[in-house]
Every structure is written in structure tokens, then in C-alpha cells.
Design an enzyme around this catalytic site. Structure first.
Site, mmCIF file in Angstrom:
data_model
loop_
_atom_site.group_PDB
_atom_site.id
_atom_site.type_symbol
_atom_site.label_atom_id
_atom_site.label_comp_id
_atom_site.label_asym_id
_atom_site.label_seq_id
_atom_site.Cartn_x
_atom_site.Cartn_y
_atom_site.Cartn_z
ATOM 1 N N ARG A 51 0.851 -1.181 0.000
ATOM 2 C CA ARG A 51 0.000 0.000 0.000
ATOM 3 C C ARG A 51 0.888 1.233 0.000
ATOM 4 N NH1 ARG A 51 2.282 2.027 3.521
ATOM 5 N NH2 ARG A 51 0.694 3.624 3.628
ATOM 6 N N GLY A 52 0.223 2.368 -0.205
ATOM 7 C CA GLY A 52 0.951 3.598 -0.463
ATOM 8 C C GLY A 52 1.019 3.790 -1.969
ATOM 9 N N ALA A 53 0.617 4.971 -2.437
ATOM 10 C CA ALA A 53 0.457 5.177 -3.876
ATOM 11 C C ALA A 53 1.693 4.811 -4.703
ATOM 12 C CB ALA A 53 0.031 6.620 -4.140
ATOM 13 N N ARG A 94 -7.533 -1.181 -7.021
ATOM 14 C CA ARG A 94 -7.862 -0.059 -6.138
ATOM 15 C C ARG A 94 -8.066 1.172 -7.028
ATOM 16 N NH1 ARG A 94 -4.761 0.826 -0.683
ATOM 17 N NH2 ARG A 94 -6.827 1.635 -0.176
ATOM 18 N N GLN A 201 -2.715 2.446 9.928
ATOM 19 C CA GLN A 201 -1.432 2.528 9.228
ATOM 20 C C GLN A 201 -0.430 3.407 9.980
ATOM 21 O OE1 GLN A 201 -4.450 3.005 7.807
ATOM 22 N NE2 GLN A 201 -4.497 2.370 5.669
ATOM 23 N N ASP A 242 -2.824 10.276 -2.576
ATOM 24 C CA ASP A 242 -3.054 9.255 -3.588
ATOM 25 C C ASP A 242 -3.463 9.863 -4.922
ATOM 26 O OD1 ASP A 242 -3.237 6.234 -2.334
ATOM 27 O OD2 ASP A 242 -3.542 7.804 -0.854
ATOM 28 N N ASN A 252 -6.493 11.769 0.064
ATOM 29 C CA ASN A 252 -5.548 11.030 0.895
ATOM 30 C C ASN A 252 -6.342 10.174 1.873
ATOM 31 O OD1 ASN A 252 -2.745 10.481 1.553
ATOM 32 N ND2 ASN A 252 -3.111 11.537 3.481
ATOM 33 N N LYS A 253 -5.640 9.425 2.686
ATOM 34 C CA LYS A 253 -6.282 8.500 3.618
ATOM 35 C C LYS A 253 -7.361 9.201 4.439
ATOM 36 C CE LYS A 253 -5.603 5.029 3.680
ATOM 37 N NZ LYS A 253 -6.352 4.033 2.885
#
EC number: 5.3.1.23
Length: 347
Positions: A51-53, A94, A201, A242, A252-253
Site C-alpha cells: 500500500r501507499g500510492a 484499487r 497505518q 493518492d 488522501n487517507k
């Protein structure tokens, strides 16, 4: 310079396979997955094992190679069809992180440029482009960190949200890059890491990696951010992204929007670390960014047990959109920009 003091390699190409650090097991277990098919890569992206763009983009690039390396095509048109099908499939893993689609499109563009070559060479070009994407990401992150560092001072308190760190990139992270560079220079930045509900996270990943790197980090619950700001412990907020829309809105998250509003209320600068690959000029505003919704179990079950009543309705968006008006600056590998300068920055 692409070397790093960060002790993580979340994405590796090794022995003709994609090797991923399973981030769902951290911080208790350090487990690596060896993936050899596009289907396995799709599942790893979907289930947050990677995970993480930027890391998602790298994994998807390698996944595209895994999806076509055994193609029996013997002409360009057939190979292109196979490549496009695999890219479309990986793109469904995703929807919010634009780096995923950027990486897939970059590989397709490379294949188009080499369309006259034999299929074997086209397959090699796909792998070489995936390797290039990963190599370049480390340098991009360091340059973002260097630009961000010009906005900070030794001794500052920095609030982070989610994990925009070394675990999400090839090296350094995006929003955490200045923290690693400050450590190299002997600075003492005091980091406050939001736990980042519901998947934690910040607690599982950011707090873990910064602690491992010897950076001064304090973990807080998401609903404590206002308190630490009011107490004067935070002088800047730095988050990743993202996707950045053409008007400077940022996805973003989930929870990032709230942090931005709090920072605005307390007069604290709010910086977004964004590689150029996260800027999407084809998306006019944040309202046009597709927001992924995650399974209800992420909220109803936690820490190994059920924490909500059976049958309760759940809304679980994985991301939110921070309007450009709450963003002090967007920092890319090319420099520092106001949100309304994003169009020119991308060009």
C-alpha cells in the site's frame, strides 16, 4: 543519490518474481510474499499487503510483466491485446491511487514506442520499465524531502497521518522524506503520528518505521490531533496523497481532511508531499476523484474481536478529499507549489 538509511524494502524484483513485504503483518511479523502471477499482485494490492500510492504503482508495473511474460502472442497486435487486458485487470484492484494507472499507462506507452520489435523484446521492455519506475521513485522521494526540509526548522513538531513513509515507496517515503533527511543532518524533529483509523497505518507502520530509524516519534489517536495542536506541540503537518486534482484538491487517507481543517484553525501550515505521478490533470476537482469503499469488517472488527453489533450499517470510505483552500503548499520533486499552481507544475 538514491541510497537511503531507511531499513525497508517493501517492493523487490528478485529471482524473476515480485517480492513484497506483507504490510498487514507489521509491526509484529516481518513476512515477505513471493508473487509470480498478475492475480497474486492484484490480491496483494487489494488486500493492502502492499500500500501507499508509489508502492502500488511499482507493484502494478511488475504485476503487468507477470501477466504477459508467458503470453503466446507472436505479433504486436495480439501482444498489445494481452497487455491491455492485464493492465485493465490490475487497474480494478484499487481505484483512488492514480499512481496505479500512471504506472500501467507508462508501460503501455513504452511498448507502443517499441512496437516494431519482436515480442520477446517487448516483454523485456515491460520489465525494464517496471525496474526504471522503482529506481526513479527513490530519487523522487529524496528530492521531495529536500524541498520540504527548506520549510522546516530543527526542533519543530511535525504531525503525520497514515503512512506516507519508506514502507509506501522505494525509499524515504514522500511526507516522511524530510524526517529521514533531517535525521541524517543531526536535526531533532519531534513527530506525532496519527494512528489512522480504521486500519491503523499510522500505528502499525509509520510509528514502527520511524522508531526503527531512531526518529523521535510519538503515537496519538486520531482524535487527539486538535489537542496536540492547541498545546503548541505541532508546527507543521505533512501528509502524502493518492491523487491531486487539477484544481489542487487532494485525496488522501480518510481523516486527512479533518486534520487539514484543524491545522487551518490553529494557524499551522499543511503540506502535501506529492510526486508528479500523483498529479492527475484529467481529474478537474476533488469531487471527480473516485473514492474506494472498504469492507465493513475493518470497522466492526478490530484487535482480533468484534467491536460493533451484528447487522449495524457501516460506511467505510478509504479516502477523503481535502479542498485546496486548506493546503499551504504541494511539494513535488520539482519544487514547492501553491495548489492553484499545480497545472503549470505538471507541465
Amino acid at each position: 543519490m538514491t541510497t537511503t538509511s531507511t531499513p525497508f524494502a517493501p517492493v523487490k524484483w528478485q529471482d524473476d518474481a515480485l517480492v513484497l513485504l506483507d504490510q498487514t503483518r507489521l509491526p509484529v511479523e516481518t513476512t515477505y510474499l513471493t508473487l509470480t502471477t498478475a492475480q497474486e499482485v492484484w490480491a496483494a494490492i487489494r488486500h493492502l499487503q502492499v500500500r501507499g500510492a508509489p508502492a502500488i504503482g511499482m507493484a502494478a508495473a511488475y504485476g503487468l510483466y507477470l501477466g504477459i511474460r508467458n503470453s503466446d502472442a507472436n505479433d504486436f497486435d495480439t501482444f498489445w491485446q494481452h497487455l491491455s487486458e492485464q493492465a485493465d485487470y490490475l487497474g480494478t484492484s484499487r481505484p483512488t491511487a492514480v499512481n496505479l494507472f500512471w504506472a500501467l499507462d507508462r508501460i503501455k506507452a513504452r511498448v507502443q514506442r517499441e512496437s516494431g520489435k519482436p515480442v520477446a523484446e517487448l516483454k523485456a521492455a515491460v520489465l525494464n520499465e517496471a525496474l526504471s519506475i522503482q529506481r526513479e521513485d527513490a530519487e523522487v522521494c529524496r528530492r521531495i524531502g529536500e524541498h520540504l526540509l527548506t520549510l522546516l526548522k530543527d526542533g519543530m513538531g511535525i504531525l503525520t497521518h497514515c503512512n506516507p513513509g519508506a514502507l509506501a515507496t522505494a525509499a524515504y517515503g514522500t511526507a516522511t522524506a524530510p524526517l529521514y533527511l533531517a535525521k541524517e543532518r543531526g536535526w531533532n524533529l519531534k513527530v506525532y503520528a496519527d494512528e489512522t483509523r480504521p486500519v491503523l497505518q499510522g500505528a502499525r507502520l509509520t510509528a514502527y518505521e520511524l522508531q526503527q530509524a531512531g526518529i523521535d516519534v510519538t503515537l496519538i489517536c486520531d482524535n487527539m490531533a486538535a489537542m496536540v495542536m492547541a498545546q503548541g506541540k505541532v508546527q507543521a503537518v505533512i501528509v502524502g496523497t493518492d491523487r491531486v486534482a487539477a484544481n489542487g484538491d487532494v485525496a488522501n487517507k480518510i481523516g486527512t481532511y479533518g486534520v487539514a481543517v484543524l491545522a487551518h484553525a490553529h494557524g499551522i501550515p499543511f503540506y502535501v508531499a506529492a510526486p508528479l505521478s500523483s498529479i492527475d490533470l484529467d481529474t478537474p476537482t476533488g469531487a471527480d476523484i473516485p473514492i474506494e469503499e472498504r469492507p465493513a469488517e475493518e470497522i466492526t472488527h478490530g484487535l482480533g474481536k468484534q467491536v460493533a453489533p451484528d447487522g449495524i450499517k457501516v460506511y467505510n470510505p478509504a479516502f477523503d478529499v481535502t479542498p485546496a483552500r486548506y493546503i499551504t503548499a504541494i511539494v513535488t520533486e520539482n519544487g514547492i507549489y501553491k495548489p492553484d499552481e499545480i497545472r503549470s507544475c505538471k507541465r
